[in-house]
Design an enzyme around this catalytic site. Structure first.
Site, PDB file in Angstrom:
ATOM      1  N   ARG A 138     -14.216   8.780  -4.311  1.00  0.00           N
ATOM      2  CA  ARG A 138     -13.319   7.879  -5.027  1.00  0.00           C
ATOM      3  C   ARG A 138     -13.589   7.880  -6.525  1.00  0.00           C
ATOM      4  O   ARG A 138     -12.673   7.763  -7.334  1.00  0.00           O
ATOM      5  CB  ARG A 138     -13.465   6.451  -4.474  1.00  0.00           C
ATOM      6  CG  ARG A 138     -12.868   6.277  -3.091  1.00  0.00           C
ATOM      7  CD  ARG A 138     -12.977   4.843  -2.607  1.00  0.00           C
ATOM      8  NE  ARG A 138     -12.415   4.705  -1.268  1.00  0.00           N
ATOM      9  CZ  ARG A 138     -12.391   3.572  -0.587  1.00  0.00           C
ATOM     10  NH1 ARG A 138     -12.899   2.470  -1.106  1.00  0.00           N
ATOM     11  NH2 ARG A 138     -11.855   3.535   0.623  1.00  0.00           N
ATOM     12  N   GLN A 166      -8.909 -13.247   3.143  1.00  0.00           N
ATOM     13  CA  GLN A 166      -9.344 -11.858   2.976  1.00  0.00           C
ATOM     14  C   GLN A 166      -9.798 -11.635   1.526  1.00  0.00           C
ATOM     15  O   GLN A 166      -9.009 -11.267   0.660  1.00  0.00           O
ATOM     16  CB  GLN A 166      -8.232 -10.873   3.334  1.00  0.00           C
ATOM     17  CG  GLN A 166      -8.730  -9.439   3.348  1.00  0.00           C
ATOM     18  CD  GLN A 166      -7.697  -8.440   3.823  1.00  0.00           C
ATOM     19  OE1 GLN A 166      -7.462  -7.429   3.164  1.00  0.00           O
ATOM     20  NE2 GLN A 166      -7.086  -8.689   4.972  1.00  0.00           N
ATOM     21  N   TYR A 202       0.848  -1.189   0.000  1.00  0.00           N
ATOM     22  CA  TYR A 202       0.000   0.000   0.000  1.00  0.00           C
ATOM     23  C   TYR A 202       0.887   1.244   0.000  1.00  0.00           C
ATOM     24  O   TYR A 202       1.710   1.431   0.905  1.00  0.00           O
ATOM     25  CB  TYR A 202      -0.928   0.034   1.214  1.00  0.00           C
ATOM     26  CG  TYR A 202      -1.954  -1.079   1.267  1.00  0.00           C
ATOM     27  CD1 TYR A 202      -2.223  -1.884   0.149  1.00  0.00           C
ATOM     28  CD2 TYR A 202      -2.671  -1.346   2.425  1.00  0.00           C
ATOM     29  CE1 TYR A 202      -3.166  -2.907   0.201  1.00  0.00           C
ATOM     30  CE2 TYR A 202      -3.618  -2.368   2.488  1.00  0.00           C
ATOM     31  CZ  TYR A 202      -3.856  -3.138   1.377  1.00  0.00           C
ATOM     32  OH  TYR A 202      -4.783  -4.154   1.438  1.00  0.00           O
TER      33      TYR A 202
END
Length: 335
Positions: free
Chosen positions: A228, A177, A54
């Site tokens: 976004r 995940q 990230y």
């Protein structure tokens, strides 16, 4: 804030988990990121999810700084390995022994801790034998650098193979995940049943479908400034949801949210938490008040009639094909 056991383990995590995928180190300034983490702690969130990839490692550093001074034993810190980092050389991605062993040490330095509670394979590495990957994870656990191991976006078959090797090597693979939301339900057919059988829980990302399920995007209208869908760096990630038909269906959820006394964002989070195999929903934030709002979904139980109304409202815009997990698997390591 309620907590749930993660997989077939004794580890409890907060069912609303704070993640910093698209925010820390990129979209928001560090002081705002720290304020969001403080809001999460104040709201009872104890679990924090990040990744070395990230913002090309910056997100881990920001999270480590934000959590500095907190009692380490009161936190559950998750990070991931697989995607390309640093100068993105030939061994700067994947799940080789070299990359895993080097990456865990670098992540711990950035997170300012001597261990993570959960270390996750960010994707399945088709270029590395699974035995090599799982042996490296076993060694990371034995060295005390990670307490448990998880995976992200693995198919049901890959999860089964990983759990089998973990058992043979004497450690626990306890989590998966995947992406999961009212609109993206591809894990329900195969991943969830297999995981439930094997003692693996889901920690789901994008439970609000990149914010679409908040209801802020209207059919045939420009995206709100600062959202976004309006931001150049994240516009592509959300584009698949931005069709007039889908956005119109999402607006039909508003009466359901009103009926149960929730915002649409809270309804989306509460919905994923109805799945017994889901241990936590990951939420991000660009403002502290978003965290404060989202945590109110913890502990909410939706009645069957409300779940049925959600299905009726969304209809055929929901993606359910289990094959989509395998279709999205990288054909090679990223570079």
């Amino acid at each position: 804030m309620e907590h749930r056991y993660l997989g077939r383990s004794g580890l409890k995590i907060s069912e609303i988990t704070y993640g910093n995928w698209l925010t820390h180190g990129s979209q928001v300034e560090n002081d705002v990121a720290t304020a969001c983490v403080r809001a999460a702690l104040d709201a009872g969130i104890t679990s924090f999810d990040t990744s070395d990839s990230y913002a090309n490692t910056a997100a881990e550093s920001v999270l480590g700084d934000a959590l500095a001074g907190e009692r380490r034993e009161s936190l559950e810190i998750f990070t991931k390995v697989y995607n390309a980092t640093g100068p993105k050389g030939p061994n700067d991605s994947g799940l080789s022994r070299k990359h895993i062993m080097e990456s865990i040490d670098a992540s711990l330095r950035r997170l300012r801790t001597d261990h993570v509670d959960l270390y996750q394979a960010h994707r399945f590495d088709v270029e590395t034998p699974l035995e090599e990957t799982m042996q490296a994870f076993a060694d990371v656990v034995r060295q005390g650098k990670a307490l448990y191991i998880g995976v992200s976006e693995w198919t049901a078959e890959q999860i089964r193979d990983g759990v089998s090797l973990a058992h043979q090597l004497g450690f626990q693979l306890i989590s998966s995940q995947p992406e999961y939301s009212m609109l993206w339900r591809v894990i329900e057919g195969e991943v969830v049943p297999t995981s439930a059988e094997l003692g693996v829980s889901q920690i789901v990302w994008s439970p609000m479908a990149q914010g679409v399920l908040s209801g802020k995007y209207l059919p045939d209208a420009d995206a709100p400034a600062g959202s976004r869908a309006a931001h150049e760096s994240t516009r592509n990630a959300i584009s698949r949801w931005m069709t007039p038909e889908l956005l119109g269906r999402v607006q039909e959820l508003r009466p359901v949210a009103d009926a149960v006394g929730l915002t649409m964002s809270q309804l989306a989070l509460a919905w994923v938490l109805q799945n017994e195999n889901v241990a936590a929903a990951i939420v991000g934030a660009s403002r502290p008040e978003q965290v404060t709002e989202n945590v109110r979904a913890s502990g909410v139980r939706l009645e069957p009639e409300h779940m049925a109304r959600i299905d009726e409202a969304l209809g055929d815009v929901v993606e359910r094909d289990p094959a989509r997990t395998a279709e999205r698997m990288p054909a090679q390591r990223p570079s």
